[in-house]
Design an enzyme around this catalytic site. Structure first.
Site, PDB file in Angstrom:
ATOM      1  N   GLU A   1      45.447  45.602  28.964  1.00 16.07           N
ATOM      2  CA  GLU A   1      44.156  45.187  29.235  1.00 16.07           C
ATOM      3  C   GLU A   1      43.427  45.287  28.148  1.00 16.07           C
ATOM      4  OE1 GLU A   1      42.899  46.309  33.244  1.00 16.07           O
ATOM      5  OE2 GLU A   1      40.921  46.225  32.318  1.00 16.07           O
TER       6      GLU A   1
ATOM      7  N   HIS B   1      42.344  40.535  32.906  1.00 13.54           N
ATOM      8  CA  HIS B   1      43.239  40.737  33.971  1.00 13.54           C
ATOM      9  C   HIS B   1      44.701  40.506  33.712  1.00 13.54           C
ATOM     10  CE1 HIS B   1      40.445  41.703  37.354  1.00 13.54           C
ATOM     11  NE2 HIS B   1      40.087  42.654  36.630  1.00 13.54           N
TER      12      HIS B   1
HETATM   13 ZN   LIG Z   1      39.233  44.340  36.375  1.00  9.39          ZN
END
Ligand SMILES: [Zn+2]
Length: 128
Positions: free
Chosen positions: A30, A78
């Site tokens: 991420e 994401h």
């Molecule tokens: Zn998030």
């Protein structure tokens, strides 16, 4: 004294492109960054020293944030592809900033959305 939150109405095209590119680069981890704006337009991203990109969530180390009044919010990716804030995201949004961008797979020009501090989608214009 309540925190005065800075708003932004637009983002520069090259800035959102940079966020999407960085999201692609670190995938499947991420990506996370802080957004800076000038006169209501997000023009710059700033990686925090010590930001940890794990496979589950980027940890924003707010104690490492310099005092910087150009900061308006955050961006993170994401890897799952869902472009909706999680419960943890919304809890975080309410602590910090006003505009939060989430990107999702495949990280193309339509693979992002902006949210306010309550996790509600907001319209962020892309400008050249
Ligand atoms: Zn998030």
């Amino acid at each position: 004294m309540p925190l005065k939150r800075k708003r932004a109405r637009a983002i520069k095209r090259e800035t959102i492109e940079m966020i999407l590119e960085a999201s692609r680069d670190v995938h499947p981890n991420e990506f996370g960054a802080i957004l800076r704006a000038e006169e209501g337009v997000i023009t710059e991203i700033m990686l925090l020293p010590g930001t940890i990109s794990g496979s589950r969530s980027a940890i924003f180390q707010l104690h490492m944030l310099p005092i910087d009044f150009t900061v308006v919010g955050t961006a993170h990716s994401h890897p799952s592809g869902s472009i909706s804030p999680s419960g943890a995201d919304i809890a975080f949004f309410q602590k910090f900033g006003y505009i939060h961008i989430i990107t999702g797979v495949p990280f193309d020009k339509d693979s992002w959305r902006a949210f306010d501090l309550y996790g509600e989608p907001i319209n962020l214009e892309v400008v050249d």
